[in-house]
Design a protein around this motif. Sequence first.
Motif, mmCIF file in Angstrom:
data_model
loop_
_atom_site.group_PDB
_atom_site.id
_atom_site.type_symbol
_atom_site.label_atom_id
_atom_site.label_comp_id
_atom_site.label_asym_id
_atom_site.label_seq_id
_atom_site.Cartn_x
_atom_site.Cartn_y
_atom_site.Cartn_z
ATOM 1 N N THR A 65 0.823 -1.213 0.000
ATOM 2 C CA THR A 65 0.000 0.000 0.000
ATOM 3 C C THR A 65 0.856 1.262 0.000
ATOM 4 N N ARG A 66 2.058 1.167 0.526
ATOM 5 C CA ARG A 66 2.982 2.300 0.476
ATOM 6 C C ARG A 66 3.509 2.520 -0.944
ATOM 7 N N ILE A 67 3.850 1.405 -1.614
ATOM 8 C CA ILE A 67 4.499 1.480 -2.924
ATOM 9 C C ILE A 67 3.816 0.473 -3.852
ATOM 10 N N PRO A 68 2.627 0.778 -4.382
ATOM 11 C CA PRO A 68 1.903 -0.174 -5.243
ATOM 12 C C PRO A 68 2.449 -0.201 -6.669
ATOM 13 N N GLN A 69 3.597 -0.838 -6.836
ATOM 14 C CA GLN A 69 4.264 -0.900 -8.139
ATOM 15 C C GLN A 69 4.486 -2.348 -8.563
#
Length: 397
Positions: A65-69
């Motif tokens: 959720t912090r870094i949805p990549q």
Amino acid sequence: MAEALKRRIGPVLLTAYGVGVMVGAGIYVLVGAVAAHAGIYAPLAFLLAGLIAAPSALSYSELSTRIPQAAGEAAYIEAGFGSRVLGVIVGLGIVAAGTVSAAAVLRGGAGYLTGVFDLPWDSVVIVLGGGLITVALVGVLESLALAALFTMIEIGGLAVVIWAGWSAPVSPDWAAPASLYFPGIGIAATLAFFAFIGFEDIVNMAEEVRNPTRTLPIAIIASLLITTLLYAGVTTAAVRAVPIDALALSDRPLALVYEAARGGNGRMLSLIAVVAALNGVLAQMVMAARVLYGLGQRGGVLGVFHHAHARFGTPVFATLLVGVCVIAAALTLPVADLAGVTSFILLIVFALVNGALIDLKRRTPSAPFRVPNWVPYLGLVLSVLALVVFGLAGQGL
């Protein structure tokens, strides 16, 4: 060529993907190897492996959720440690782990199929691999829909195993259990860990998920819980119905459970095991291609992979490369070597991912989904301990 992936996936389909890749990663062949070390306490080994994986799964949930990549672990480690080089190295490690895991499962699936039908093994590997590459190229929704169908068949097969194990006569080992042997259970848990490989693949679908900050944590946690309960039920049924020596020596242990209850040759379960293998291979191909796509965003030599097909919305170059490597590895390398490499790489990655979250939580406490601060520390410790036990065991699978 378009450069954007299409957001078409919801929580149910993504959870089915996670369950499918984990179940397809080895439960149909792994029970015997675990039982060889843990005896009738094999279910305890699987539960312990699930506990080892759980803190890391929670860490992945927050990071997703912090870094949805699509680059997943590579992006997390790059952000946590501030090193693009380390992130790329880890990303390529994930691609390698997914590729060799898919190759191991493809070998196993081909072995089950040629055991049922008189077919040339090499040709089966090539045809199955080529068919899965085609599905992966057509579209992610189509790939995951097929994976969801495979998952339902797999779960149906495991339900049959549980029913058979509890309806079969009790084995002598179950009737007169040996005492607990904790070193054996510890080694068995590291072997069982391979069957939990897959929850981390979910994060690499981030750029094709609707509402990723909600969907990703739901899918990661739900798939791990469902799979852990399934494994505990299946292994309990297996060690109850079949003598440990027979399980340990068999390359089709769950078919033995069915035979103990119903007789025959377990042909149906062998065919379900083929479906499980196809699901595992497809899921790993899809995941590894997305990681390559995400790494391509960083440019340089890997930039060629940051392209999606204008119509299908899939990373064509990355999918083709991963697929060809899976087939080549399946044709040339033993399953034990492939599975051992996969587990070793992923335990290192889990340790690094937990370390990255520790640093990110210290610098930026807020996130769309948060886990307690002690979770990544526990995940780091358990991953390192599992690596130590793995090394002391001196073996993969």
